[in-house]
Design a protein around this motif. Structure first.
Motif, PDB file in Angstrom:
ATOM      1  N   MET A  46       1.062  -1.291  -0.402  1.00  0.00           N
ATOM      2  CA  MET A  46      -0.291  -0.138   0.238  1.00  0.00           C
ATOM      3  C   MET A  46       0.485   1.282  -0.146  1.00  0.00           C
ATOM      4  SD  MET A  46      -2.875  -0.766   2.619  1.00  0.00           S
ATOM      5  CE  MET A  46      -1.996  -0.718   4.267  1.00  0.00           C
ATOM      6  N   ARG A  47       0.317   2.148  -1.079  1.00  0.00           N
ATOM      7  CA  ARG A  47       1.159   3.483  -0.753  1.00  0.00           C
ATOM      8  C   ARG A  47       0.366   4.604  -0.861  1.00  0.00           C
ATOM      9  NH1 ARG A  47       4.716   3.464  -6.802  1.00  0.00           N
ATOM     10  NH2 ARG A  47       2.149   2.363  -6.772  1.00  0.00           N
ATOM     11  N   ALA A  48       1.028   5.792  -0.087  1.00  0.00           N
ATOM     12  CA  ALA A  48      -0.261   6.560   1.085  1.00  0.00           C
ATOM     13  C   ALA A  48      -0.125   7.620  -0.608  1.00  0.00           C
ATOM     14  CB  ALA A  48       0.292   7.357   1.352  1.00  0.00           C
ATOM     15  N   LEU A  49       0.419   7.677  -1.887  1.00  0.00           N
ATOM     16  CA  LEU A  49       0.694   9.345  -3.157  1.00  0.00           C
ATOM     17  C   LEU A  49      -0.428  10.383  -2.540  1.00  0.00           C
ATOM     18  CD1 LEU A  49      -0.120   5.669  -5.354  1.00  0.00           C
ATOM     19  CD2 LEU A  49       2.164   6.941  -4.913  1.00  0.00           C
ATOM     20  N   LEU A  50       0.217  10.920  -1.598  1.00  0.00           N
ATOM     21  CA  LEU A  50      -0.255  11.914  -1.472  1.00  0.00           C
ATOM     22  C   LEU A  50       0.593  13.280  -2.098  1.00  0.00           C
ATOM     23  CD1 LEU A  50      -1.628  11.975   2.228  1.00  0.00           C
ATOM     24  CD2 LEU A  50      -2.831  11.728   0.086  1.00  0.00           C
ATOM     25  N   LEU A  51       1.839  13.056  -2.225  1.00  0.00           N
ATOM     26  CA  LEU A  51       2.814  14.287  -2.965  1.00  0.00           C
ATOM     27  C   LEU A  51       3.553  13.926  -3.905  1.00  0.00           C
ATOM     28  CD1 LEU A  51       5.397  14.783   0.228  1.00  0.00           C
ATOM     29  CD2 LEU A  51       2.868  15.829  -0.432  1.00  0.00           C
ATOM     30  N   PHE A  52       3.125  12.357  -4.882  1.00  0.00           N
ATOM     31  CA  PHE A  52       3.309  12.474  -6.156  1.00  0.00           C
ATOM     32  C   PHE A  52       2.280  11.409  -6.715  1.00  0.00           C
ATOM     33  CE2 PHE A  52       7.418  13.162  -4.812  1.00  0.00           C
ATOM     34  CZ  PHE A  52       8.470  14.501  -5.618  1.00  0.00           C
ATOM     35  N   ARG A  53       1.775  11.823  -7.725  1.00  0.00           N
ATOM     36  CA  ARG A  53       0.533  10.574  -8.627  1.00  0.00           C
ATOM     37  C   ARG A  53       1.135   8.493  -8.498  1.00  0.00           C
ATOM     38  NH1 ARG A  53      -0.903  13.908 -11.811  1.00  0.00           N
ATOM     39  NH2 ARG A  53      -3.481  14.358 -11.034  1.00  0.00           N
ATOM     40  N   ASP A  54       2.528   9.078  -8.869  1.00  0.00           N
ATOM     41  CA  ASP A  54       2.549   7.796  -8.865  1.00  0.00           C
ATOM     42  C   ASP A  54       3.502   7.295  -8.269  1.00  0.00           C
ATOM     43  OD1 ASP A  54       4.827   9.516  -9.615  1.00  0.00           O
ATOM     44  OD2 ASP A  54       5.681   8.544 -12.111  1.00  0.00           O
ATOM     45  N   ARG A  79      -0.553  18.512  -5.872  1.00  0.00           N
ATOM     46  CA  ARG A  79      -0.681  18.917  -4.399  1.00  0.00           C
ATOM     47  C   ARG A  79      -1.226  19.850  -3.977  1.00  0.00           C
ATOM     48  NH1 ARG A  79       6.230  18.927  -3.021  1.00  0.00           N
ATOM     49  NH2 ARG A  79       6.676  16.272  -4.387  1.00  0.00           N
ATOM     50  N   GLN A  80      -1.412  20.447  -4.821  1.00  0.00           N
ATOM     51  CA  GLN A  80      -2.330  21.972  -4.961  1.00  0.00           C
ATOM     52  C   GLN A  80      -3.720  21.701  -5.258  1.00  0.00           C
ATOM     53  OE1 GLN A  80      -2.294  24.706  -7.964  1.00  0.00           O
ATOM     54  NE2 GLN A  80      -0.103  25.801  -7.661  1.00  0.00           N
ATOM     55  N   ALA A  81      -4.476  20.554  -4.954  1.00  0.00           N
ATOM     56  CA  ALA A  81      -5.533  20.223  -5.669  1.00  0.00           C
ATOM     57  C   ALA A  81      -6.343  19.796  -3.732  1.00  0.00           C
ATOM     58  CB  ALA A  81      -5.833  18.769  -6.453  1.00  0.00           C
ATOM     59  N   ALA A  82      -4.493  18.772  -3.323  1.00  0.00           N
ATOM     60  CA  ALA A  82      -4.474  18.238  -2.432  1.00  0.00           C
ATOM     61  C   ALA A  82      -4.809  19.059  -0.969  1.00  0.00           C
ATOM     62  CB  ALA A  82      -3.663  16.208  -1.887  1.00  0.00           C
ATOM     63  N   LEU A  83      -4.062  20.096  -1.073  1.00  0.00           N
ATOM     64  CA  LEU A  83      -4.158  20.588  -0.029  1.00  0.00           C
ATOM     65  C   LEU A  83      -5.280  22.407   0.192  1.00  0.00           C
ATOM     66  CD1 LEU A  83      -2.374  23.017   2.341  1.00  0.00           C
ATOM     67  CD2 LEU A  83      -1.223  24.003   0.048  1.00  0.00           C
ATOM     68  N   ARG A  84      -5.908  21.871  -0.392  1.00  0.00           N
ATOM     69  CA  ARG A  84      -6.872  22.626  -0.758  1.00  0.00           C
ATOM     70  C   ARG A  84      -8.266  22.136   0.510  1.00  0.00           C
ATOM     71  NH1 ARG A  84      -6.188  23.933  -7.015  1.00  0.00           N
ATOM     72  NH2 ARG A  84      -6.131  26.557  -7.118  1.00  0.00           N
ATOM     73  N   ASP A  85      -8.194  20.623  -0.064  1.00  0.00           N
ATOM     74  CA  ASP A  85      -8.900  19.263   0.452  1.00  0.00           C
ATOM     75  C   ASP A  85      -8.449  19.971   1.838  1.00  0.00           C
ATOM     76  OD1 ASP A  85     -10.524  18.607  -1.707  1.00  0.00           O
ATOM     77  OD2 ASP A  85      -9.522  16.479  -1.316  1.00  0.00           O
ATOM     78  N   PRO A 100      -1.315  29.453  -5.773  1.00  0.00           N
ATOM     79  CA  PRO A 100      -0.767  30.256  -7.918  1.00  0.00           C
ATOM     80  C   PRO A 100      -1.010  29.532  -9.098  1.00  0.00           C
ATOM     81  CG  PRO A 100       0.631  29.443  -6.597  1.00  0.00           C
ATOM     82  CD  PRO A 100      -0.203  29.132  -5.706  1.00  0.00           C
ATOM     83  N   ASP A 101      -0.996  30.652  -9.879  1.00  0.00           N
ATOM     84  CA  ASP A 101      -0.944  29.734 -11.451  1.00  0.00           C
ATOM     85  C   ASP A 101       0.104  29.164 -12.099  1.00  0.00           C
ATOM     86  OD1 ASP A 101      -2.449  28.491 -13.789  1.00  0.00           O
ATOM     87  OD2 ASP A 101      -2.876  30.252 -14.645  1.00  0.00           O
ATOM     88  N   MET A 161       2.466  24.812  -2.824  1.00  0.00           N
ATOM     89  CA  MET A 161       1.735  25.303  -1.471  1.00  0.00           C
ATOM     90  C   MET A 161       0.415  26.853  -1.950  1.00  0.00           C
ATOM     91  SD  MET A 161       4.899  25.810   1.160  1.00  0.00           S
ATOM     92  CE  MET A 161       3.719  26.458   2.106  1.00  0.00           C
ATOM     93  N   PHE A 162       0.590  26.800  -0.977  1.00  0.00           N
ATOM     94  CA  PHE A 162      -0.300  28.449  -1.791  1.00  0.00           C
ATOM     95  C   PHE A 162       1.049  29.377  -1.338  1.00  0.00           C
ATOM     96  CE2 PHE A 162      -1.737  27.546   2.864  1.00  0.00           C
ATOM     97  CZ  PHE A 162       0.057  28.315   4.092  1.00  0.00           C
ATOM     98  N   VAL A 163       0.540  30.867  -1.994  1.00  0.00           N
ATOM     99  CA  VAL A 163       1.724  31.726  -1.800  1.00  0.00           C
ATOM    100  C   VAL A 163       0.906  33.210  -1.419  1.00  0.00           C
ATOM    101  CG1 VAL A 163       2.976  31.440  -4.314  1.00  0.00           C
ATOM    102  CG2 VAL A 163       0.871  33.154  -5.161  1.00  0.00           C
ATOM    103  N   ALA A 164       2.004  33.707  -1.207  1.00  0.00           N
ATOM    104  CA  ALA A 164       1.717  35.007   0.151  1.00  0.00           C
ATOM    105  C   ALA A 164       0.959  36.312  -1.130  1.00  0.00           C
ATOM    106  CB  ALA A 164       2.451  35.164   1.311  1.00  0.00           C
ATOM    107  N   ALA A 165       0.112  36.298  -1.493  1.00  0.00           N
ATOM    108  CA  ALA A 165      -0.020  37.672  -2.098  1.00  0.00           C
ATOM    109  C   ALA A 165      -1.946  37.028  -2.865  1.00  0.00           C
ATOM    110  CB  ALA A 165       0.086  36.813  -4.173  1.00  0.00           C
TER     111      ALA A 165
END
Length: 530
Positions: free
Chosen positions: A1-9, A82-88, A300-301, A369-373
């Motif tokens: 089993m692998r978590a795969l929270l930082l990389f998809r693969d 990662r952005q999508a995971a951090l939004r969660d 950020p975009d 991550m998010f950014v300070a802006a």
């Protein structure tokens, strides 16, 4: 089993990713970094940012540090993943922290028991592995139930993790595992077979499954004895007991090894899950710190490397904000397609803080991550380098200019295509003419090789040379100063001026400066009071 929270693969392997910039044997992590990375940490004040992310948790600090420093290895797909995971996590902070706390609880439970899976005795190894698996099985069930109760997570990372837990840890499977663990305690004794080899030496031990139910005491009293050859060992036969013990160890050795590997595999899953969750927990801590001051933050975009995207609104230095009680002034700019950004203007007008905000935004964006802006759009880069002025060498082995040239040489050796470089008052250790010429040649060579440069400078001749020969590739910003000398700490679009208003600083320090005359000396940043 692998978590795969930082990389998809793949799982997050910090030591593999840091192989080119971090030596594991170093106790002081700063000393273990390569010079360019150590300079980046120092110039951007990353210790302040990481400290806010980790609080007092040394493990979270270690993970956050490694994720941040390896961010420039990430591609566009990983950043958005990662952005999508951090939004969660930002939408479900209590749940994210609960998952992290459960992994800590599981790991600490095993650590406190002091189980050893490296014993020379198969029996000891087996029983330790069984005890560990019983504890971890309880934690796996809790983890699965927590995952099943979540409805607010929609990112690919977390939905795949939760689906995997439900699929791999269903009730039938967990009941079967519990049954196997019970059988492997050998409460009915050990049944095994062996063959006779040369000189009647036993070999090829095979553990056998004991079938059937144990008879009750009445059946044992009246029932028929099991046919077969049996013998009883005299209680004083120490040699016989030792031989039987050795035979038992040989019979269960393969099972003991398999169970030790299984328990270590499950424990490794909790460790990896804890590691990958630690990054998101660190991001939550930083988000809470900045949001408590009503500082703006955004996702950020990111755009592909080399696209030349660079635009932001309300960009500020989060490290400066963490040191202050009030909010920090944000800045805006649209520098799409510009490879060179030159920042000039009034002394102590916020130029260095602005430069640091650009670097921190790039670092935070690239690690997901998010950014300070209020908003930020920029292209990814494979490396970020900083070249800030340094204090005089206390050993006097080299001058300031020699030291600056040596550092830029090291940076050039490590450059990658589309790298981003931040210069802060570089090459100002010599006179205006020489410093400007050195800076001009260095920057021109970097631009010719496709690098992107942000340059804070007081060298007017250097800035003027690019302003007069601007082919649309350079973008000029200037620290704002009001007519009365007040600094607003805003950085606005504007070409360089011949002065940086050093007279304002003189009047601020001395109550009666007398008659002053502003005379440019070493560029726009140096003035003389007569």
């Amino acid at each position: 089993m692998r978590a795969l929270l930082l990389f998809r693969d793949r799982a997050f392997d910090p030591y593999f990713l840091l192989r080119d910039r971090f030596r594991r044997e170093e106790v002081d992590w700063h000393r273990g970094l390569l010079p360019a990375v150590r300079a980046l940490v120092q110039d951007l004040e990353l210790d302040t940012l990481l400290g806010a992310m980790a609080g007092e948790d040394e493990f979270v600090l270690d993970v956050a540090r490694k994720v941040v420093l390896t961010g420039f290895e990430n591609d566009l797909d990983t950043v958005r993943y990662r952005q999508a995971a951090l939004r969660d996590c930002l939408k479900n902070p209590e749940a994210a922290r609960a998952f992290y706390n459960l992994t800590v609880e599981a790991i600490e439970a095993c650590r406190k028991k002091g189980w050893s899976l490296t014993s020379h005795y198969a029996g000891s190894m087996l029983y330790n592995a069984l005890d560990m698996l019983e504890v971890l099985l309880v934690m796996l069930r809790k983890l699965r139930d927590m995952a099943a109760a979540q409805t607010g997570f929609v990112s690919e990372a977390f939905t795949n993790l939760f689906a995997m837990l439900q699929r791999e840890l269903d009730d039938d499977y967990l009941v079967l595992i519990e049954h196997y663990l019970k059988d492997l305690k050998f409460r009915k004794g050990v049944l095994m077979s062996a063959e006779l080899g040369d000189w009647n030496e036993s070999k090829n031990y095979v553990l056998r499954l004991v079938r059937g139910k144990d008879p009750n005491w009445f059946q044992r009293l009246l029932g028929k004895k099991v046919p077969g050859l049996t013998f009883e060992l005299d209680e004083r036969d120490e040699a016989g007991a030792r031989i039987l013990g050795e035979m038992r160890q040989k019979g269960i050795s393969r099972v003991a090894i398999a169970m030790a590997q299984s328990s270590d595999h499950v424990l490794s899953f909790f460790r990896m899950l804890r590691t990958e969750l630690a990054f998101y927990v660190a991001c939550l801590a930083l988000y809470d710190r900045l949001s408590s001051k009503s500082e703006p933050m955004c996702f950020p975009d990111p755009e592909p490397a080399g696209s030349g995207a660079r635009a932001f609104e309300g960009l500020y230095d989060p490290c400066l904000s963490l040191h202050m009680t009030g909010r920090v002034v944000g800045n805006r700019a649209v520098a799409d397609g510009r490879s060179l950004v030159i920042i000039t203007g009034a002394n102590q007008g916020g130029k260095s803080s602005f430069l640091r905000s650009v670097g921190l935004a790039q670092v935070m964006m690239q690690c997901g991550m998010f950014v300070a802006a209020e908003s930020f759009r920029g292209d990814l880069c494979p490396a970020l380098f900083t070249h800030y002025k340094r204090a005089e060498d206390a050993t006097m082995t080299k001058g300031k200019l020699d030291e600056e040239l040596a550092r830029i040489s090291d940076i050039v050796d490590a450059l990658k295509p589309n790298s981003l470089l931040l210069f802060n008052e570089s090459f100002a250790a010599t006179n205006e003419r020489e410093g400007s010429e050195i800076a001009r040649q260095v920057v021109t060579a970097l631009l010719d090789k496709g690098m992107k440069v942000f340059y804070v400078t007081h060298l007017y001749e250097f800035a003027r040379s690019f302003a007069e020969n601007n082919s649309g590739n350079a973008f000029f910003l200037r620290a704002e100063r009001k007519d009365d000398g007040t600094r607003t700490f805003r950085i606005q679009e504007g070409e360089p001026l011949e002065t940086s208003y050093g007279e304002d600083l003189y009047q601020k320090i001395f109550e009666s400066p007398g008659e002053t005359q502003e005379v440019p000396l070493n560029g726009v940043g140096s003035t003389r009071s007569d």
